[in-house]
Motif scaffolding. Structure first.
Motif, PDB file in Angstrom:
ATOM      1  N   ARG A 139     -14.958   0.814 -12.627  1.00 28.05           N
ATOM      2  CA  ARG A 139     -14.208   1.593 -11.646  1.00 28.05           C
ATOM      3  C   ARG A 139     -12.966   2.248 -12.224  1.00 28.05           C
ATOM      4  O   ARG A 139     -12.139   2.793 -11.489  1.00 28.05           O
ATOM      5  N   GLY A 140     -12.808   2.185 -13.537  1.00 28.99           N
ATOM      6  CA  GLY A 140     -11.587   2.644 -14.184  1.00 28.99           C
ATOM      7  C   GLY A 140     -11.254   4.109 -14.003  1.00 28.99           C
ATOM      8  O   GLY A 140     -10.092   4.491 -14.096  1.00 28.99           O
ATOM      9  N   GLU A 141     -12.243   4.941 -13.749  1.00 26.36           N
ATOM     10  CA  GLU A 141     -11.996   6.370 -13.573  1.00 26.36           C
ATOM     11  C   GLU A 141     -11.632   6.733 -12.132  1.00 26.36           C
ATOM     12  O   GLU A 141     -11.225   7.851 -11.861  1.00 26.36           O
ATOM     13  N   GLU A 142     -11.763   5.769 -11.212  1.00 26.29           N
ATOM     14  CA  GLU A 142     -11.491   6.040  -9.800  1.00 26.29           C
ATOM     15  C   GLU A 142     -10.005   5.917  -9.498  1.00 26.29           C
ATOM     16  O   GLU A 142      -9.271   5.231 -10.182  1.00 26.29           O
ATOM     17  N   SER A 143      -9.590   6.590  -8.439  1.00 25.39           N
ATOM     18  CA  SER A 143      -8.240   6.440  -7.907  1.00 25.39           C
ATOM     19  C   SER A 143      -8.345   5.712  -6.574  1.00 25.39           C
ATOM     20  O   SER A 143      -9.276   5.957  -5.803  1.00 25.39           O
ATOM     21  N   VAL A 144      -7.408   4.820  -6.327  1.00 26.94           N
ATOM     22  CA  VAL A 144      -7.390   4.090  -5.059  1.00 26.94           C
ATOM     23  C   VAL A 144      -5.981   4.128  -4.490  1.00 26.94           C
ATOM     24  O   VAL A 144      -5.005   4.223  -5.225  1.00 26.94           O
ATOM     25  N   SER A 145      -5.903   4.036  -3.191  1.00 24.17           N
ATOM     26  CA  SER A 145      -4.600   3.942  -2.536  1.00 24.17           C
ATOM     27  C   SER A 145      -4.255   2.469  -2.351  1.00 24.17           C
ATOM     28  O   SER A 145      -5.131   1.593  -2.412  1.00 24.17           O
ATOM     29  N   PHE A 146      -2.989   2.217  -2.144  1.00 26.19           N
ATOM     30  CA  PHE A 146      -2.602   0.837  -1.880  1.00 26.19           C
ATOM     31  C   PHE A 146      -3.153   0.365  -0.535  1.00 26.19           C
ATOM     32  O   PHE A 146      -3.436  -0.821  -0.368  1.00 26.19           O
ATOM     33  N   ASP A 147      -3.362   1.290   0.408  1.00 27.83           N
ATOM     34  CA  ASP A 147      -3.986   0.912   1.683  1.00 27.83           C
ATOM     35  C   ASP A 147      -5.408   0.411   1.462  1.00 27.83           C
ATOM     36  O   ASP A 147      -5.815  -0.603   2.039  1.00 27.83           O
ATOM     37  N   SER A 148      -6.179   1.110   0.615  1.00 27.23           N
ATOM     38  CA  SER A 148      -7.549   0.671   0.366  1.00 27.23           C
ATOM     39  C   SER A 148      -7.576  -0.631  -0.430  1.00 27.23           C
ATOM     40  O   SER A 148      -8.432  -1.483  -0.209  1.00 27.23           O
ATOM     41  N   LEU A 149      -6.621  -0.795  -1.343  1.00 30.78           N
ATOM     42  CA  LEU A 149      -6.520  -2.055  -2.082  1.00 30.78           C
ATOM     43  C   LEU A 149      -6.179  -3.200  -1.130  1.00 30.78           C
ATOM     44  O   LEU A 149      -6.786  -4.278  -1.207  1.00 30.78           O
ATOM     45  N   ALA A 150      -5.241  -2.967  -0.221  1.00 27.33           N
ATOM     46  CA  ALA A 150      -4.879  -4.002   0.749  1.00 27.33           C
ATOM     47  C   ALA A 150      -6.072  -4.375   1.621  1.00 27.33           C
ATOM     48  O   ALA A 150      -6.312  -5.563   1.888  1.00 27.33           O
ATOM     49  N   ASP A 151      -6.849  -3.383   2.050  1.00 31.04           N
ATOM     50  CA  ASP A 151      -8.053  -3.662   2.844  1.00 31.04           C
ATOM     51  C   ASP A 151      -9.059  -4.494   2.054  1.00 31.04           C
ATOM     52  O   ASP A 151      -9.657  -5.438   2.583  1.00 31.04           O
ATOM     53  N   ALA A 152      -9.238  -4.146   0.771  1.00 27.13           N
ATOM     54  CA  ALA A 152     -10.173  -4.905  -0.066  1.00 27.13           C
ATOM     55  C   ALA A 152      -9.694  -6.341  -0.251  1.00 27.13           C
ATOM     56  O   ALA A 152     -10.503  -7.284  -0.215  1.00 27.13           O
ATOM     57  N   LEU A 153      -8.392  -6.534  -0.431  1.00 28.65           N
ATOM     58  CA  LEU A 153      -7.854  -7.895  -0.582  1.00 28.65           C
ATOM     59  C   LEU A 153      -8.024  -8.696   0.709  1.00 28.65           C
ATOM     60  O   LEU A 153      -8.354  -9.890   0.667  1.00 28.65           O
ATOM     61  N   ARG A 154      -7.804  -8.053   1.861  1.00 33.50           N
ATOM     62  CA  ARG A 154      -8.006  -8.750   3.145  1.00 33.50           C
ATOM     63  C   ARG A 154      -9.460  -9.173   3.305  1.00 33.50           C
ATOM     64  O   ARG A 154      -9.758 -10.292   3.737  1.00 33.50           O
ATOM     65  N   THR A 155     -10.371  -8.270   2.971  1.00 38.33           N
ATOM     66  CA  THR A 155     -11.797  -8.585   3.066  1.00 38.33           C
ATOM     67  C   THR A 155     -12.147  -9.738   2.141  1.00 38.33           C
ATOM     68  O   THR A 155     -12.879 -10.661   2.524  1.00 38.33           O
ATOM     69  N   PHE A 156     -11.626  -9.702   0.913  1.00 38.39           N
ATOM     70  CA  PHE A 156     -11.891 -10.779  -0.042  1.00 38.39           C
ATOM     71  C   PHE A 156     -11.411 -12.117   0.504  1.00 38.39           C
ATOM     72  O   PHE A 156     -12.133 -13.122   0.439  1.00 38.39           O
TER      73      PHE A 156
END
Length: 59
Positions: A15-32
């Protein structure tokens, strides 16, 4: 190399070439955490560390 570096290396490779927002990272962490509540403390510590300003002297 720490054992956890394997996951970090896989993340960078896949996934190194992708850009993510902190909102999407926070959502992924909540799901995890929802799926793996035993890691709640570690995810909380990581999120707190990521949220600190760059000029934090404790970094």
């Amino acid at each position: 190399m720490y054992f956890t570096d394997r996951g970090i290396e896989e993340l960078a490779a896949r996934r190194g070439e992708e850009s993510v927002s902190f909102d999407s990272l926070a959502d992924a962490l909540r799901t995890f955490v929802d799926l793996h509540p035993q890691f709640e403390d570690a995810v909380e510590q990581l999120a707190t560390w990521l949220a600190r300003p760059d000029d934090d002297p404790d970094l």
